[in-house]
Motif scaffolding. Structure first.
Motif, PDB file in Angstrom:
ATOM      1  N   GLY A  66       0.789  -1.231   0.000  1.00  0.00           N
ATOM      2  CA  GLY A  66       0.000   0.000   0.000  1.00  0.00           C
ATOM      3  C   GLY A  66       0.818   1.275   0.000  1.00  0.00           C
ATOM      4  N   LEU A  67       2.137   1.174  -0.049  1.00  0.00           N
ATOM      5  CA  LEU A  67       2.983   2.365  -0.063  1.00  0.00           C
ATOM      6  C   LEU A  67       3.388   2.707  -1.491  1.00  0.00           C
ATOM      7  CD1 LEU A  67       5.438   1.580   2.894  1.00  0.00           C
ATOM      8  CD2 LEU A  67       3.305   2.862   2.972  1.00  0.00           C
ATOM      9  N   ASN A  68       3.613   4.002  -1.749  1.00  0.00           N
ATOM     10  CA  ASN A  68       4.170   4.377  -3.043  1.00  0.00           C
ATOM     11  C   ASN A  68       5.690   4.306  -2.952  1.00  0.00           C
ATOM     12  OD1 ASN A  68       5.154   6.820  -1.964  1.00  0.00           O
ATOM     13  ND2 ASN A  68       3.258   7.891  -2.470  1.00  0.00           N
ATOM     14  N   VAL A  69       6.376   4.602  -4.045  1.00  0.00           N
ATOM     15  CA  VAL A  69       7.831   4.459  -4.089  1.00  0.00           C
ATOM     16  C   VAL A  69       8.510   5.334  -3.044  1.00  0.00           C
ATOM     17  CG1 VAL A  69       9.890   4.814  -5.511  1.00  0.00           C
ATOM     18  CG2 VAL A  69       7.864   3.797  -6.514  1.00  0.00           C
ATOM     19  N   GLN A  70       8.094   6.589  -2.964  1.00  0.00           N
ATOM     20  CA  GLN A  70       8.725   7.515  -2.020  1.00  0.00           C
ATOM     21  C   GLN A  70       8.502   7.068  -0.578  1.00  0.00           C
ATOM     22  OE1 GLN A  70       7.371  11.551  -2.318  1.00  0.00           O
ATOM     23  NE2 GLN A  70       8.967  12.322  -0.965  1.00  0.00           N
ATOM     24  N   GLN A  71       7.307   6.627  -0.243  1.00  0.00           N
ATOM     25  CA  GLN A  71       7.015   6.176   1.111  1.00  0.00           C
ATOM     26  C   GLN A  71       7.810   4.915   1.454  1.00  0.00           C
ATOM     27  OE1 GLN A  71       2.807   5.752   0.536  1.00  0.00           O
ATOM     28  NE2 GLN A  71       2.339   7.653   1.649  1.00  0.00           N
ATOM     29  N   ALA A  72       7.926   3.991   0.500  1.00  0.00           N
ATOM     30  CA  ALA A  72       8.665   2.750   0.736  1.00  0.00           C
ATOM     31  C   ALA A  72      10.151   3.042   0.961  1.00  0.00           C
ATOM     32  CB  ALA A  72       8.479   1.798  -0.439  1.00  0.00           C
ATOM     33  N   GLN A  73      10.725   3.906   0.134  1.00  0.00           N
ATOM     34  CA  GLN A  73      12.136   4.266   0.316  1.00  0.00           C
ATOM     35  C   GLN A  73      12.352   4.989   1.638  1.00  0.00           C
ATOM     36  OE1 GLN A  73      12.868   6.462  -3.307  1.00  0.00           O
ATOM     37  NE2 GLN A  73      13.767   4.675  -4.299  1.00  0.00           N
ATOM     38  N   HIS A  74      11.427   5.866   1.994  1.00  0.00           N
ATOM     39  CA  HIS A  74      11.532   6.591   3.260  1.00  0.00           C
ATOM     40  C   HIS A  74      11.466   5.620   4.443  1.00  0.00           C
ATOM     41  CE1 HIS A  74      11.204   9.913   6.063  1.00  0.00           C
ATOM     42  NE2 HIS A  74      10.143   9.329   6.594  1.00  0.00           N
ATOM     43  N   LEU A  75      10.546   4.666   4.384  1.00  0.00           N
ATOM     44  CA  LEU A  75      10.430   3.677   5.460  1.00  0.00           C
ATOM     45  C   LEU A  75      11.722   2.873   5.598  1.00  0.00           C
ATOM     46  CD1 LEU A  75       8.771   2.156   7.601  1.00  0.00           C
ATOM     47  CD2 LEU A  75       7.984   0.649   5.755  1.00  0.00           C
ATOM     48  N   ILE A  76      12.274   2.416   4.483  1.00  0.00           N
ATOM     49  CA  ILE A  76      13.510   1.637   4.532  1.00  0.00           C
ATOM     50  C   ILE A  76      14.649   2.471   5.106  1.00  0.00           C
ATOM     51  CG2 ILE A  76      15.298   0.589   3.073  1.00  0.00           C
ATOM     52  CD1 ILE A  76      12.963  -0.498   1.339  1.00  0.00           C
ATOM     53  N   ASN A  77      14.750   3.719   4.701  1.00  0.00           N
ATOM     54  CA  ASN A  77      15.813   4.588   5.232  1.00  0.00           C
ATOM     55  C   ASN A  77      15.638   4.837   6.723  1.00  0.00           C
ATOM     56  OD1 ASN A  77      17.253   4.865   2.841  1.00  0.00           O
ATOM     57  ND2 ASN A  77      15.949   6.520   2.144  1.00  0.00           N
ATOM     58  N   GLN A  78      14.413   5.018   7.183  1.00  0.00           N
ATOM     59  CA  GLN A  78      14.151   5.203   8.607  1.00  0.00           C
ATOM     60  C   GLN A  78      14.518   3.952   9.399  1.00  0.00           C
ATOM     61  OE1 GLN A  78      13.128   8.049  10.194  1.00  0.00           O
ATOM     62  NE2 GLN A  78      13.447   8.995   8.208  1.00  0.00           N
ATOM     63  N   ILE A  79      14.210   2.801   8.837  1.00  0.00           N
ATOM     64  CA  ILE A  79      14.544   1.539   9.503  1.00  0.00           C
ATOM     65  C   ILE A  79      16.055   1.408   9.646  1.00  0.00           C
ATOM     66  CG2 ILE A  79      14.494  -0.977   9.284  1.00  0.00           C
ATOM     67  CD1 ILE A  79      11.804  -0.583   7.766  1.00  0.00           C
ATOM     68  N   ARG A  80      16.777   1.680   8.558  1.00  0.00           N
ATOM     69  CA  ARG A  80      18.246   1.556   8.594  1.00  0.00           C
ATOM     70  C   ARG A  80      18.871   2.522   9.587  1.00  0.00           C
ATOM     71  NH1 ARG A  80      19.911   1.135   2.318  1.00  0.00           N
ATOM     72  NH2 ARG A  80      19.084   3.236   2.341  1.00  0.00           N
ATOM     73  N   LEU A  81      18.345   3.735   9.655  1.00  0.00           N
ATOM     74  CA  LEU A  81      18.940   4.750  10.519  1.00  0.00           C
ATOM     75  C   LEU A  81      18.586   4.580  11.991  1.00  0.00           C
ATOM     76  CD1 LEU A  81      18.463   7.974   8.390  1.00  0.00           C
ATOM     77  CD2 LEU A  81      20.611   6.856   8.970  1.00  0.00           C
ATOM     78  N   TYR A  82      17.337   4.240  12.273  1.00  0.00           N
ATOM     79  CA  TYR A  82      16.852   4.321  13.650  1.00  0.00           C
ATOM     80  C   TYR A  82      16.427   3.005  14.280  1.00  0.00           C
ATOM     81  CZ  TYR A  82      16.697   9.213  12.347  1.00  0.00           C
ATOM     82  OH  TYR A  82      17.033  10.447  11.907  1.00  0.00           O
ATOM     83  N   ILE A  83      16.255   1.952  13.499  1.00  0.00           N
ATOM     84  CA  ILE A  83      15.696   0.728  14.079  1.00  0.00           C
ATOM     85  C   ILE A  83      16.671  -0.436  14.082  1.00  0.00           C
ATOM     86  CG2 ILE A  83      13.868  -0.999  13.870  1.00  0.00           C
ATOM     87  CD1 ILE A  83      12.031   1.229  12.888  1.00  0.00           C
ATOM     88  N   ALA A  84      17.247  -0.781  12.913  1.00  0.00           N
ATOM     89  CA  ALA A  84      18.092  -1.976  12.858  1.00  0.00           C
ATOM     90  C   ALA A  84      19.103  -1.897  11.723  1.00  0.00           C
ATOM     91  CB  ALA A  84      17.227  -3.218  12.678  1.00  0.00           C
ATOM     92  N   PRO A  85      20.304  -2.436  11.942  1.00  0.00           N
ATOM     93  CA  PRO A  85      21.310  -2.447  10.878  1.00  0.00           C
ATOM     94  C   PRO A  85      21.117  -3.587   9.874  1.00  0.00           C
ATOM     95  CG  PRO A  85      22.246  -3.350  12.871  1.00  0.00           C
ATOM     96  CD  PRO A  85      20.859  -2.878  13.217  1.00  0.00           C
ATOM     97  N   ARG A  86      20.222  -4.524  10.188  1.00  0.00           N
ATOM     98  CA  ARG A  86      19.909  -5.617   9.266  1.00  0.00           C
ATOM     99  C   ARG A  86      18.408  -5.641   9.030  1.00  0.00           C
ATOM    100  NH1 ARG A  86      22.483 -10.976  11.459  1.00  0.00           N
ATOM    101  NH2 ARG A  86      21.357 -10.319  13.295  1.00  0.00           N
ATOM    102  N   ILE A  87      18.020  -5.824   7.766  1.00  0.00           N
ATOM    103  CA  ILE A  87      16.605  -5.822   7.396  1.00  0.00           C
ATOM    104  C   ILE A  87      16.344  -7.039   6.520  1.00  0.00           C
ATOM    105  CG2 ILE A  87      14.739  -4.538   6.279  1.00  0.00           C
ATOM    106  CD1 ILE A  87      16.504  -2.015   6.575  1.00  0.00           C
ATOM    107  N   LEU A  88      15.245  -7.716   6.810  1.00  0.00           N
ATOM    108  CA  LEU A  88      14.796  -8.851   6.017  1.00  0.00           C
ATOM    109  C   LEU A  88      13.366  -8.562   5.593  1.00  0.00           C
ATOM    110  CD1 LEU A  88      15.823 -11.631   5.084  1.00  0.00           C
ATOM    111  CD2 LEU A  88      14.945 -12.582   7.204  1.00  0.00           C
ATOM    112  N   LEU A  89      13.143  -8.438   4.277  1.00  0.00           N
ATOM    113  CA  LEU A  89      11.821  -8.083   3.762  1.00  0.00           C
ATOM    114  C   LEU A  89      11.319  -9.151   2.806  1.00  0.00           C
ATOM    115  CD1 LEU A  89      12.299  -4.312   2.855  1.00  0.00           C
ATOM    116  CD2 LEU A  89      11.037  -5.233   4.798  1.00  0.00           C
ATOM    117  N   ALA A  90      10.085  -9.569   2.987  1.00  0.00           N
ATOM    118  CA  ALA A  90       9.402 -10.440   2.034  1.00  0.00           C
ATOM    119  C   ALA A  90       8.374  -9.569   1.322  1.00  0.00           C
ATOM    120  CB  ALA A  90       8.717 -11.592   2.760  1.00  0.00           C
ATOM    121  N   VAL A  91       8.558  -9.394   0.024  1.00  0.00           N
ATOM    122  CA  VAL A  91       7.678  -8.484  -0.723  1.00  0.00           C
ATOM    123  C   VAL A  91       7.060  -9.214  -1.910  1.00  0.00           C
ATOM    124  CG1 VAL A  91       8.972  -6.425  -0.057  1.00  0.00           C
ATOM    125  CG2 VAL A  91       9.578  -7.610  -2.146  1.00  0.00           C
TER     126      VAL A  91
END
Length: 143
Positions: free
Chosen positions: A61-86
């Motif tokens: 349900g996210l557009n490209v900008q929202q998805a990229q923003h979410l991923i960047n926020q995760i990398r910066l503030y939540i976790a250094p490793r991300i596992l996504l099933a899309v």
């Protein structure tokens, strides 16, 4: 191997010390696969860095900008490793995931799912020129 089995195998292989679930499906899977691992439920702001952020329906349900923003926020503030099933029709295509530093971990063509993995420690290989043999030698410099 379907994508759920692969995701469970990756979780068991990594055995993260803590997991931030980006959605309810990720929380349920982590709680089932790693029952002794602390899992932060989606929607709760993180109180510290987590070892892994897991998302199954996080980009739906996210557009490209929202998805990229979410991923960047995760990398910066939540976790250094991300596992996504899309899903394969995700707004971010393979090239966009690669540009964000992700590697394709698995593809399940029967259920149209891709699993992408990001690790801050290994997302970029060290180039050969960034080696001490190419550095200047200040001890050899004479004024």
């Amino acid at each position: 191997m379907n994508w759920r089995d692969h995701l469970q195998a990756r979780l068991l292989e990594m055995r993260p010390a803590s997991v931030y679930a980006l959605d309810e499906a990720a929380r349920q899977m982590t709680s089932r696969v790693l029952p002794d691992t602390p899992v932060r439920a989606p929607g709760n702001p993180p109180d510290s860095l987590y070892a892994l952020a897991l998302g199954i329906d996080a980009l739906n349900g996210l557009n490209v900008q929202q998805a990229q923003h979410l991923i960047n926020q995760i990398r910066l503030y939540i976790a250094p490793r991300i596992l996504l099933a899309v899903p394969s029709d995700c707004v971010l295509d393979e090239a966009m995931f690669r540009a964000l530093g992700f590697t394709l971990s698995a593809t399940d063509p029967t259920q149209n799912r891709h699993i992408h993995y990001y690790d801050l420690d290994t997302y970029k290989t060290v180039p050969d020129w960034l080696n001490s043999r190419y550095w200047a030698h200040p001890e050899r410099w004479q004024p």
